[in-house]
Scaffold this motif. Structure first.
Motif, PDB file in Angstrom:
ATOM      1  N   ASP A 144       0.832  -1.210   0.000  1.00 24.14           N
ATOM      2  CA  ASP A 144       0.000   0.000   0.000  1.00 24.14           C
ATOM      3  C   ASP A 144       0.865   1.258   0.000  1.00 24.14           C
ATOM      4  N   ILE A 145       0.204   2.368  -0.240  1.00 24.30           N
ATOM      5  CA  ILE A 145       0.785   3.683   0.028  1.00 24.30           C
ATOM      6  C   ILE A 145       0.325   4.072   1.428  1.00 24.30           C
ATOM      7  N   VAL A 146       1.275   4.207   2.338  1.00 24.11           N
ATOM      8  CA  VAL A 146       0.967   4.560   3.727  1.00 24.11           C
ATOM      9  C   VAL A 146       1.379   6.011   3.953  1.00 24.11           C
ATOM     10  N   ILE A 147       0.428   6.826   4.432  1.00 23.52           N
ATOM     11  CA  ILE A 147       0.679   8.256   4.625  1.00 23.52           C
ATOM     12  C   ILE A 147       0.791   8.554   6.112  1.00 23.52           C
ATOM     13  N   ASP A 148       1.968   9.009   6.507  1.00 20.23           N
ATOM     14  CA  ASP A 148       2.252   9.329   7.912  1.00 20.23           C
ATOM     15  C   ASP A 148       2.102  10.840   8.099  1.00 20.23           C
ATOM     16  N   THR A 149       1.048  11.238   8.791  1.00 29.61           N
ATOM     17  CA  THR A 149       0.798  12.661   9.056  1.00 29.61           C
ATOM     18  C   THR A 149       0.918  12.967  10.548  1.00 29.61           C
ATOM     19  N   ASP A 150       1.676  12.155  11.261  1.00 35.41           N
ATOM     20  CA  ASP A 150       1.745  12.246  12.717  1.00 35.41           C
ATOM     21  C   ASP A 150       2.482  13.490  13.209  1.00 35.41           C
ATOM     22  N   TYR A 151       3.106  14.228  12.316  1.00 35.40           N
ATOM     23  CA  TYR A 151       3.805  15.455  12.725  1.00 35.40           C
ATOM     24  C   TYR A 151       2.824  16.472  13.292  1.00 35.40           C
ATOM     25  N   PHE A 152       1.616  16.523  12.706  1.00 33.49           N
ATOM     26  CA  PHE A 152       0.521  17.335  13.240  1.00 33.49           C
ATOM     27  C   PHE A 152      -0.458  16.397  13.931  1.00 33.49           C
ATOM     28  N   ALA A 153      -1.020  16.843  15.035  1.00 34.02           N
ATOM     29  CA  ALA A 153      -1.983  16.018  15.762  1.00 34.02           C
ATOM     30  C   ALA A 153      -3.223  15.761  14.910  1.00 34.02           C
ATOM     31  N   ASP A 154      -3.772  14.571  15.059  1.00 35.09           N
ATOM     32  CA  ASP A 154      -4.995  14.205  14.347  1.00 35.09           C
ATOM     33  C   ASP A 154      -6.168  14.951  14.971  1.00 35.09           C
ATOM     34  N   LYS A 155      -6.790  15.804  14.176  1.00 37.96           N
ATOM     35  CA  LYS A 155      -7.870  16.631  14.705  1.00 37.96           C
ATOM     36  C   LYS A 155      -8.902  16.858  13.619  1.00 37.96           C
ATOM     37  N   TYR A 156     -10.171  16.847  14.000  1.00 40.10           N
ATOM     38  CA  TYR A 156     -11.234  17.096  13.025  1.00 40.10           C
ATOM     39  C   TYR A 156     -11.408  18.604  12.825  1.00 40.10           C
ATOM     40  N   TYR A 157     -11.396  19.022  11.564  1.00 39.05           N
ATOM     41  CA  TYR A 157     -11.647  20.424  11.219  1.00 39.05           C
ATOM     42  C   TYR A 157     -12.905  20.495  10.355  1.00 39.05           C
ATOM     43  N   ASP A 158     -13.824  21.339  10.715  1.00 41.33           N
ATOM     44  CA  ASP A 158     -15.027  21.557   9.913  1.00 41.33           C
ATOM     45  C   ASP A 158     -14.763  22.709   8.959  1.00 41.33           C
ATOM     46  N   ALA A 159     -14.553  22.406   7.689  1.00 39.86           N
ATOM     47  CA  ALA A 159     -14.201  23.434   6.712  1.00 39.86           C
ATOM     48  C   ALA A 159     -15.347  24.397   6.437  1.00 39.86           C
ATOM     49  N   ALA A 160     -16.551  24.053   6.898  1.00 43.58           N
ATOM     50  CA  ALA A 160     -17.702  24.920   6.661  1.00 43.58           C
ATOM     51  C   ALA A 160     -17.960  25.878   7.814  1.00 43.58           C
ATOM     52  N   VAL A 161     -17.236  25.736   8.914  1.00 39.54           N
ATOM     53  CA  VAL A 161     -17.596  26.465  10.127  1.00 39.54           C
ATOM     54  C   VAL A 161     -17.401  27.969   9.990  1.00 39.54           C
ATOM     55  N   PHE A 162     -16.421  28.415   9.194  1.00 43.02           N
ATOM     56  CA  PHE A 162     -16.141  29.845   9.126  1.00 43.02           C
ATOM     57  C   PHE A 162     -17.203  30.602   8.340  1.00 43.02           C
ATOM     58  N   ASP A 163     -17.511  30.144   7.127  1.00 45.08           N
ATOM     59  CA  ASP A 163     -18.480  30.879   6.301  1.00 45.08           C
ATOM     60  C   ASP A 163     -19.352  29.968   5.450  1.00 45.08           C
ATOM     61  N   ASP A 164     -19.436  28.690   5.845  1.00 42.02           N
ATOM     62  CA  ASP A 164     -20.289  27.724   5.145  1.00 42.02           C
ATOM     63  C   ASP A 164     -19.859  27.535   3.686  1.00 42.02           C
ATOM     64  N   LYS A 165     -18.547  27.617   3.447  1.00 43.07           N
ATOM     65  CA  LYS A 165     -18.015  27.374   2.106  1.00 43.07           C
ATOM     66  C   LYS A 165     -16.885  26.344   2.218  1.00 43.07           C
ATOM     67  N   PRO A 166     -17.246  25.084   2.450  1.00 38.71           N
ATOM     68  CA  PRO A 166     -16.225  24.067   2.737  1.00 38.71           C
ATOM     69  C   PRO A 166     -15.305  23.752   1.565  1.00 38.71           C
ATOM     70  N   HIS A 167     -15.693  24.111   0.351  1.00 36.28           N
ATOM     71  CA  HIS A 167     -14.869  23.778  -0.814  1.00 36.28           C
ATOM     72  C   HIS A 167     -14.005  24.938  -1.292  1.00 36.28           C
ATOM     73  N   SER A 168     -14.045  26.060  -0.575  1.00 34.60           N
ATOM     74  CA  SER A 168     -13.161  27.173  -0.897  1.00 34.60           C
ATOM     75  C   SER A 168     -11.764  26.859  -0.388  1.00 34.60           C
ATOM     76  N   PRO A 169     -10.743  26.961  -1.234  1.00 33.11           N
ATOM     77  CA  PRO A 169      -9.378  26.604  -0.793  1.00 33.11           C
ATOM     78  C   PRO A 169      -8.906  27.374   0.425  1.00 33.11           C
ATOM     79  N   TYR A 170      -9.423  28.603   0.635  1.00 36.39           N
ATOM     80  CA  TYR A 170      -8.956  29.370   1.790  1.00 36.39           C
ATOM     81  C   TYR A 170      -9.419  28.760   3.105  1.00 36.39           C
TER      82      TYR A 170
END
Length: 478
Positions: A144-170
């Protein structure tokens, strides 16, 4: 008589010294005040602080002590902290490991990718890593391709929380393996009365439905005439989405590009890697998953980012939120602990400020980007760290990363017909209800001024002419 004369001279000297250290103007400069009134913005919604870099007293201090929401001008603090705490030559490293033996071109195991927060790991960089992997003798990946992202803590981010535009790159959230700024470019191409829409990178997991009506007329605000939906496809098409575009597109627009974030981090990175690997003639038998670099894994290939001194130019000139959030997290990871949380970076930056004698009790940091309703600082204290940065060894790298009016970045179209054009380095900041401008103005006599204006008001978007007037006013100081 002699005694009275001496007393009089002492009083005159005292008055002279008081006049030299007179308090700054509490009122706004007249042209700024006039334009704010014209825009319907009360003076109470505005903070302004102006001070020459070689003076101890400010020229203007209007509500300088009032905590204000900063929008993207908060990036000025994060990038300054990054330069001093990490160094201008700091580079992020991404590494590929073999969890298994490589025999006759075949990796009998997993390919493990360890991300360490590179803010600017582009598609071309990933391809270069895979080319290097081929040169290292790997042709087939059995696992498999194994992706190690442990440098940053695993945390859920709601991309829609700021302005309800979860698909905006900003709104993209930090990730230790953030590829291509998590963005897909959708190119709208008009040709002989027909409109086509193409995705770049062109991934088979992204399906496009074009329901846009091609119309006549001026191009205008073409983005607001378009609508789109992003819908995940059901099994068995896991990790695939359908992006449907609707609305109108003027033929006079010709070719335009809309940036969107439509796939989750893991699938996006894996699908991009798979495309590049197969186009290079490589074969892949497994899927992908998150995991960690196991003990004993063999390092194969690494990629170093450009130096931080270059990275912050993209961050500040184009106000990139994801990149500065990656930097913000890296500061905590390098100077506190990993896996890192935002709280670690906040603590590190607060301690660094205190070590420089900069104590800002009103300062609120959240993610270091200004994409926040909570982040705030006073204009006086923003000016204080700008003055400290000007006296810092990293000053040349810091100033050169800021947009120049009528020249580049977010200031490219500002002050075009002004005598101050090209004579300032300024960071913009804009979110709903907030507009700000901060940085350095080089006046007509060659003196440099730290200049900060922050507007927190429902009509803040109408304050741009007043902000420009402040820059002109500072530039023309006698």
């Amino acid at each position: 008589m002699i005694r009275r004369t001496a007393q009089a001279l002492c009083q005159l000297a005292l008055l002279a010294s008081m006049s030299m250290t007179a308090p700054a103007w509490a009122q706004l400069p007249a042209p700024v005040d006039e334009l704010l009134k014209k825009a319907g913005i009360p003076a109470e919604s505005v903070a302004v602080f102006v001070q020459r870099v070689d003076q101890e007293q400010p020229l203007v201090n209007h509500q300088g002590e009032k905590p204000m929401n900063t929008a993207s001008t908060m990036k000025l603090l994060t990038t300054y902290a990054g330069l001093e705490l990490l160094g201008p030559a700091y580079r992020w490293r991404t590494e590929l490991y073999a969890d298994g033996k490589v025999e006759q071109g075949v990796l009998q195991g997993d390919l493990v990718i360890r991300g360490r927060g590179d803010p600017y790991l582009l598609s071309a960089d990933m391809r270069q890593m895979l080319e290097d992997l081929r040169l290292a003798g790997v042709e087939v990946i059995r696992g498999d391709i194994v992706i190690d992202t442990d440098y940053f803590a695993d945390k859920y981010y709601d991309a829609a929380v700021f302005d309800d535009k979860p698909h905006s790159p900003y709104n993209a959230a930090p990730n230790a393996f953030a590829v291509n700024i998590k963005s897909t470019s959708f190119h709208f191409l008009e040709n002989k009365g027909k409109l086509s829409i193409e995705a770049d990178p062109d991934l088979e997991e992204i399906h496009i439905k074009n329901e846009v009506k091609l119309v006549k007329g001026e191009c205008g605000d073409w983005r607001n005439r378009l609508r789109f939906t992003v819908e995940p496809m059901l099994e068995p098409h896991a990790n695939q989405v359908t992006v449907t575009f609707m609305g109108e597109y003027a033929a006079s627009c010709q070719d335009k590009t809309l940036e969107l974030s439509v796939l989750d981090d893991g699938p996006y990175a894996y699908n991009l890697l798979r495309n590049h690997w197969q186009s290079l003639g490589g074969k892949l038998h497994g899927a992908w998953r998150y995991g960690k670099v196991p003990p004993g894994a063999e390092p194969l290939v690494s990629h170093d980012s450009p130096p931080l001194s270059e990275i912050i130019r993209t961050i500040n000139k184009y106000s990139n939120n994801l990149m500065v959030r990656q930097l913000f997290m890296t500061i905590g990871a390098e100077r506190a602990a990993s896996p890192v949380m935002e709280a670690d970076s906040i603590h590190v930056i607060q301690a660094w400020l205190a070590s420089k004698g900069l104590r800002f009790p009103e300062l609120i940091l959240e993610n270091g980007s200004g994409l926040s309703r909570n982040e705030r600082i006073s204009a006086q204290h923003m000016a204080a760290f700008l003055l400290a940065a000007y006296a810092s060894p990293v000053m040349p790298e810091y100033l050169s990363a800021l947009p120049i009016p009528s020249v580049d970045g977010t200031m490219a179209n500002r002050l075009r017909n002004s005598p101050s054009r090209g004579s300032a380095h300024l960071k913009t900041g804009t979110i709903t209800g907030v507009s700000a401008l901060a940085g350095y103005v080089h006046d007509h006599k060659g003196r440099r001024w730290v200049t900060v204006i922050m507007v927190n008001d429902p009509k803040s978007s109408a304050s741009r002419t007043a902000q420009d007037a402040l820059i002109d006013w500072v530039y023309q100081q006698p």
